[in-house]
Design a protein around this motif. Structure first.
Motif, PDB file in Angstrom:
ATOM      1  N   GLY A 119      27.011 -30.173  26.944  1.00 52.05           N
ATOM      2  CA  GLY A 119      25.641 -29.882  26.512  1.00 52.05           C
ATOM      3  C   GLY A 119      25.349 -28.396  26.383  1.00 52.05           C
ATOM      4  O   GLY A 119      24.213 -27.966  26.549  1.00 52.05           O
ATOM      5  N   ILE A 120      26.386 -27.614  26.105  1.00 51.00           N
ATOM      6  CA  ILE A 120      26.192 -26.166  25.938  1.00 51.00           C
ATOM      7  C   ILE A 120      26.208 -25.831  24.447  1.00 51.00           C
ATOM      8  O   ILE A 120      27.057 -26.307  23.697  1.00 51.00           O
ATOM      9  N   PHE A 121      25.266 -24.974  24.067  1.00 50.40           N
ATOM     10  CA  PHE A 121      25.094 -24.560  22.674  1.00 50.40           C
ATOM     11  C   PHE A 121      26.209 -23.580  22.277  1.00 50.40           C
ATOM     12  O   PHE A 121      26.612 -22.740  23.086  1.00 50.40           O
ATOM     13  N   THR A 122      26.723 -23.694  21.054  1.00 52.68           N
ATOM     14  CA  THR A 122      27.778 -22.777  20.609  1.00 52.68           C
ATOM     15  C   THR A 122      27.374 -22.001  19.361  1.00 52.68           C
ATOM     16  O   THR A 122      26.768 -22.549  18.437  1.00 52.68           O
ATOM     17  N   ILE A 123      27.728 -20.714  19.373  1.00 53.23           N
ATOM     18  CA  ILE A 123      27.501 -19.848  18.205  1.00 53.23           C
ATOM     19  C   ILE A 123      28.834 -19.204  17.859  1.00 53.23           C
ATOM     20  O   ILE A 123      29.518 -18.698  18.744  1.00 53.23           O
ATOM     21  N   GLU A 124      29.205 -19.221  16.602  1.00 59.08           N
ATOM     22  CA  GLU A 124      30.403 -18.484  16.209  1.00 59.08           C
ATOM     23  C   GLU A 124      29.997 -17.105  15.698  1.00 59.08           C
ATOM     24  O   GLU A 124      29.184 -16.991  14.776  1.00 59.08           O
ATOM     25  N   ASP A 125      30.554 -16.078  16.335  1.00 62.53           N
ATOM     26  CA  ASP A 125      30.415 -14.722  15.793  1.00 62.53           C
ATOM     27  C   ASP A 125      31.460 -14.616  14.700  1.00 62.53           C
ATOM     28  O   ASP A 125      32.630 -14.300  14.934  1.00 62.53           O
ATOM     29  N   CYS A 126      31.024 -14.924  13.476  1.00 64.18           N
ATOM     30  CA  CYS A 126      31.953 -15.028  12.362  1.00 64.18           C
ATOM     31  C   CYS A 126      31.870 -13.781  11.474  1.00 64.18           C
ATOM     32  O   CYS A 126      32.147 -13.840  10.274  1.00 64.18           O
ATOM     33  N   THR A 127      31.512 -12.655  12.100  1.00 66.93           N
ATOM     34  CA  THR A 127      31.323 -11.419  11.331  1.00 66.93           C
ATOM     35  C   THR A 127      32.616 -10.944  10.656  1.00 66.93           C
ATOM     36  O   THR A 127      32.562 -10.175   9.713  1.00 66.93           O
ATOM     37  N   HIS A 128      33.775 -11.398  11.159  1.00 62.27           N
ATOM     38  CA  HIS A 128      35.039 -11.000  10.523  1.00 62.27           C
ATOM     39  C   HIS A 128      35.601 -12.113   9.639  1.00 62.27           C
ATOM     40  O   HIS A 128      36.648 -11.931   9.038  1.00 62.27           O
ATOM     41  N   GLY A 129      34.942 -13.274   9.618  1.00 58.77           N
ATOM     42  CA  GLY A 129      35.631 -14.458   9.096  1.00 58.77           C
ATOM     43  C   GLY A 129      35.116 -15.083   7.828  1.00 58.77           C
ATOM     44  O   GLY A 129      35.613 -16.143   7.416  1.00 58.77           O
ATOM     45  N   PHE A 130      34.130 -14.465   7.158  1.00 58.81           N
ATOM     46  CA  PHE A 130      33.558 -15.122   5.979  1.00 58.81           C
ATOM     47  C   PHE A 130      34.634 -15.380   4.918  1.00 58.81           C
ATOM     48  O   PHE A 130      35.380 -14.492   4.541  1.00 58.81           O
ATOM     49  N   GLY A 131      34.685 -16.619   4.453  1.00 56.88           N
ATOM     50  CA  GLY A 131      35.609 -16.956   3.366  1.00 56.88           C
ATOM     51  C   GLY A 131      36.954 -17.478   3.847  1.00 56.88           C
ATOM     52  O   GLY A 131      37.704 -18.055   3.078  1.00 56.88           O
ATOM     53  N   GLY A 132      37.257 -17.268   5.144  1.00 54.98           N
ATOM     54  CA  GLY A 132      38.509 -17.782   5.687  1.00 54.98           C
ATOM     55  C   GLY A 132      38.346 -19.213   6.163  1.00 54.98           C
ATOM     56  O   GLY A 132      37.243 -19.775   6.128  1.00 54.98           O
ATOM     57  N   THR A 133      39.452 -19.817   6.586  1.00 47.83           N
ATOM     58  CA  THR A 133      39.392 -21.205   7.047  1.00 47.83           C
ATOM     59  C   THR A 133      40.111 -21.369   8.381  1.00 47.83           C
ATOM     60  O   THR A 133      40.992 -20.572   8.718  1.00 47.83           O
ATOM     61  N   PHE A 134      39.711 -22.395   9.122  1.00 45.72           N
ATOM     62  CA  PHE A 134      40.425 -22.798  10.344  1.00 45.72           C
ATOM     63  C   PHE A 134      40.756 -24.274  10.203  1.00 45.72           C
ATOM     64  O   PHE A 134      39.851 -25.094  10.034  1.00 45.72           O
ATOM     65  N   ASN A 135      42.028 -24.631  10.289  1.00 43.95           N
ATOM     66  CA  ASN A 135      42.479 -26.004  10.028  1.00 43.95           C
ATOM     67  C   ASN A 135      41.817 -26.568   8.762  1.00 43.95           C
ATOM     68  O   ASN A 135      41.298 -27.696   8.767  1.00 43.95           O
ATOM     69  N   ASN A 136      41.822 -25.766   7.726  1.00 42.50           N
ATOM     70  CA  ASN A 136      41.322 -26.122   6.392  1.00 42.50           C
ATOM     71  C   ASN A 136      39.812 -26.301   6.269  1.00 42.50           C
ATOM     72  O   ASN A 136      39.330 -26.648   5.194  1.00 42.50           O
ATOM     73  N   ALA A 137      39.060 -26.079   7.338  1.00 48.46           N
ATOM     74  CA  ALA A 137      37.588 -26.113   7.241  1.00 48.46           C
ATOM     75  C   ALA A 137      37.085 -24.669   7.230  1.00 48.46           C
ATOM     76  O   ALA A 137      37.701 -23.799   7.851  1.00 48.46           O
ATOM     77  N   PRO A 138      35.961 -24.405   6.534  1.00 50.10           N
ATOM     78  CA  PRO A 138      35.489 -23.014   6.449  1.00 50.10           C
ATOM     79  C   PRO A 138      35.200 -22.415   7.828  1.00 50.10           C
ATOM     80  O   PRO A 138      34.662 -23.110   8.692  1.00 50.10           O
ATOM     81  N   ASN A 139      35.572 -21.158   8.025  1.00 52.19           N
ATOM     82  CA  ASN A 139      35.169 -20.448   9.238  1.00 52.19           C
ATOM     83  C   ASN A 139      33.653 -20.505   9.343  1.00 52.19           C
ATOM     84  O   ASN A 139      32.953 -20.343   8.346  1.00 52.19           O
ATOM     85  N   GLY A 140      33.182 -20.735  10.540  1.00 48.79           N
ATOM     86  CA  GLY A 140      31.733 -20.781  10.743  1.00 48.79           C
ATOM     87  C   GLY A 140      31.185 -22.196  10.745  1.00 48.79           C
ATOM     88  O   GLY A 140      30.018 -22.407  11.050  1.00 48.79           O
ATOM     89  N   SER A 141      32.046 -23.189  10.417  1.00 53.25           N
ATOM     90  CA  SER A 141      31.524 -24.557  10.278  1.00 53.25           C
ATOM     91  C   SER A 141      31.693 -25.399  11.543  1.00 53.25           C
ATOM     92  O   SER A 141      31.308 -26.558  11.569  1.00 53.25           O
ATOM     93  N   PHE A 142      32.266 -24.837  12.611  1.00 52.75           N
ATOM     94  CA  PHE A 142      32.562 -25.636  13.811  1.00 52.75           C
ATOM     95  C   PHE A 142      31.426 -25.663  14.834  1.00 52.75           C
ATOM     96  O   PHE A 142      31.131 -26.708  15.396  1.00 52.75           O
ATOM     97  N   CYS A 143      30.817 -24.501  15.065  1.00 50.56           N
ATOM     98  CA  CYS A 143      29.815 -24.390  16.131  1.00 50.56           C
ATOM     99  C   CYS A 143      28.464 -24.940  15.674  1.00 50.56           C
ATOM    100  O   CYS A 143      28.290 -25.289  14.516  1.00 50.56           O
TER     101      CYS A 143
END
Ligand SMILES: *Cc1c(COP(=O)(O)O)cnc(C)c1O
Length: 388
Positions: A119-143
């Protein structure tokens, strides 16, 4: 429709979301602050984050009254891990900030699922990651939400700028509510930004780079030109005046244009970085292991040197533009970190990495020149066995 709406459409198409989930700010850190406000993060709450970040990240937390709780990093990824985070969770933990470092958001999937269970809220600091992917999903789409920066050196630039992407729909209304407190930038501020962008486009080249960089740093320190951080912002933990600022049309206009050129830039960064990585591996220097490469978008390529100042000096003579992220566990602070609630000795890996790190330009059109420079100065680089 408005420029801002067109910009949101362009952003959401890269991030594979919809424009109503995208929010714009004057800077990335302002987006982070808005998210913390939307979640009512307050006095007595704890926010977990890496001990290898930019000081503006703990600052946004401190401005809310909450306490940053730092985690050391894994030397291979330069990111923190789920195992390290687990040890830092307490009954006061309200939020975990997971950072994309240089283009890599390692373990973001596992950390997010674990936090969700708790039940903890997550934020991705994706300041370096725009346009990249993690396991084929866009960076920033997990949290639950993520924030991006479009400051000068980020994946694409609007001079200054911040973006938030909301993934958890429960957050939409509270964020819209929090955003009502945003101040509109004055016309002079937008104009100044327009002028800086013009200068950068038209006057910045490999000859003028060092002079203009020093001039910009000097002027922004004196408060004579808008910089990424005012002096107050990196010497104190008090919220600066006019901090909570909205975005302007100048940012939207340049953002729309910059996004048209993002794809080839991502390819160039990746290809150059693989060349650097192969070179370092062949020469027994610190490199990224094969399994990390696929999820990396290499905004910059970290190298580790024996004597940073000497190396920077040599590079300048050869006109190689090196970056200096992260010269400190709370970049760019090279001072006592207790006001930020950090005891540097508690984070030996982050501290040691910050002593030796420099960044190679991944977006150069002349990677061979960089490789030649590395080859000429190979003994100045740290060996893989020293720290890995
Ligand atoms: C640049 C950066 C930020 C802040 O972005 P701004 O747009 O300058 O506010 C936050 N975290 C990290 C890791 C950064 O590199």
């Amino acid at each position: 429709m408005s420029l801002e709406h067109d910009y949101k459409v362009a952003i959401s198409s890269v991030l594979q979301t919809t424009p109503d989930k995208i929010f714009l700010y004057w800077k990335g850190r302002v987006g982070l602050f808005a998210l913390l406000k939307a979640k009512n993060i307050d006095n007595g709450d704890e926010v977990i984050m890496p001990a290898f970040t930019c000081v503006v990240v703990p600052n946004a937390v401190l401005y809310t009254g909450a306490t940053p709780v730092y985690c050391d990093i894994d030397p291979a990824t330069l990111n923190t891990t789920l195992d390290i985070i687990k040890k830092k969770i307490s009954s006061h933990t309200k939020c975990i900030i997971i950072q994309n470092t240089f283009g890599l958001s390692s373990e973001v999937d596992e950390i997010t699922s674990y936090a969700r269970e708790k039940g903890i809220f997550t934020i991705e600091d994706c300041t370096h990651g725009f346009g990249g992917t993690f396991n084929n999903a866009p960076n920033g789409s997990f949290c639950d939400a993520s924030f991006f920066s479009t400051q000068w050196n980020k994946p694409f630039s609007t001079g200054l700028g911040g973006i938030v992407m909301v993934n958890n729909p429960e957050l939409l209304q509270p964020l819209i509510e929090a955003n009502k407190g945003l101040i509109k930038p004055k016309l002079t501020k937008s104009l100044m930004l327009e002028i800086l962008i013009f200068f950068r486009k038209n006057l910045l080249n490999n000859t003028t780079y060092w002079f203009l960089l020093r001039l910009y740093r000097f002027l922004s320190k004196k408060g004579l030109v808008i910089g990424s951080s005012s002096n107050d912002e990196i010497t104190s933990t008090k919220i600066p005046e006019n901090y909570f600022m909205a975005s302007c049309n100048t940012q939207a206009k340049h953002g729309i244009n910059a996004l048209k050129h993002l794809k080839p830039l991502l390819v160039l960064r990746y290809e150059n970085s693989i060349k650097y990585n192969n070179f370092l591996k062949e020469n027994g220097k610190i490199f990224y292991p094969e399994n990390l490469l696929q999820n990396h978008s290499f905004l910059k390529f970290p190298v580790f040197v024996k004597n940073r100042n000497e190396f920077i000096h040599k590079a300048e003579k050869q006109k190689i533009q090196l970056g200096d992220w992260f010269v400190s566990p709370l970049h760019p602070l090279e001072c006592e970190l207790t006001p930020w609630k950090m005891e540097m000795s508690d984070f030996p890996v982050a501290y040691e990495k910050s002593l030796n790190i420099l960044n190679l330009p991944s977006d150069t059109k002349e990677p061979e020149k960089v490789l030649q420079f590395l080859s000429d100065n190979i003994n100045d680089l740290l060996n893989a066995s020293n720290t890995n």
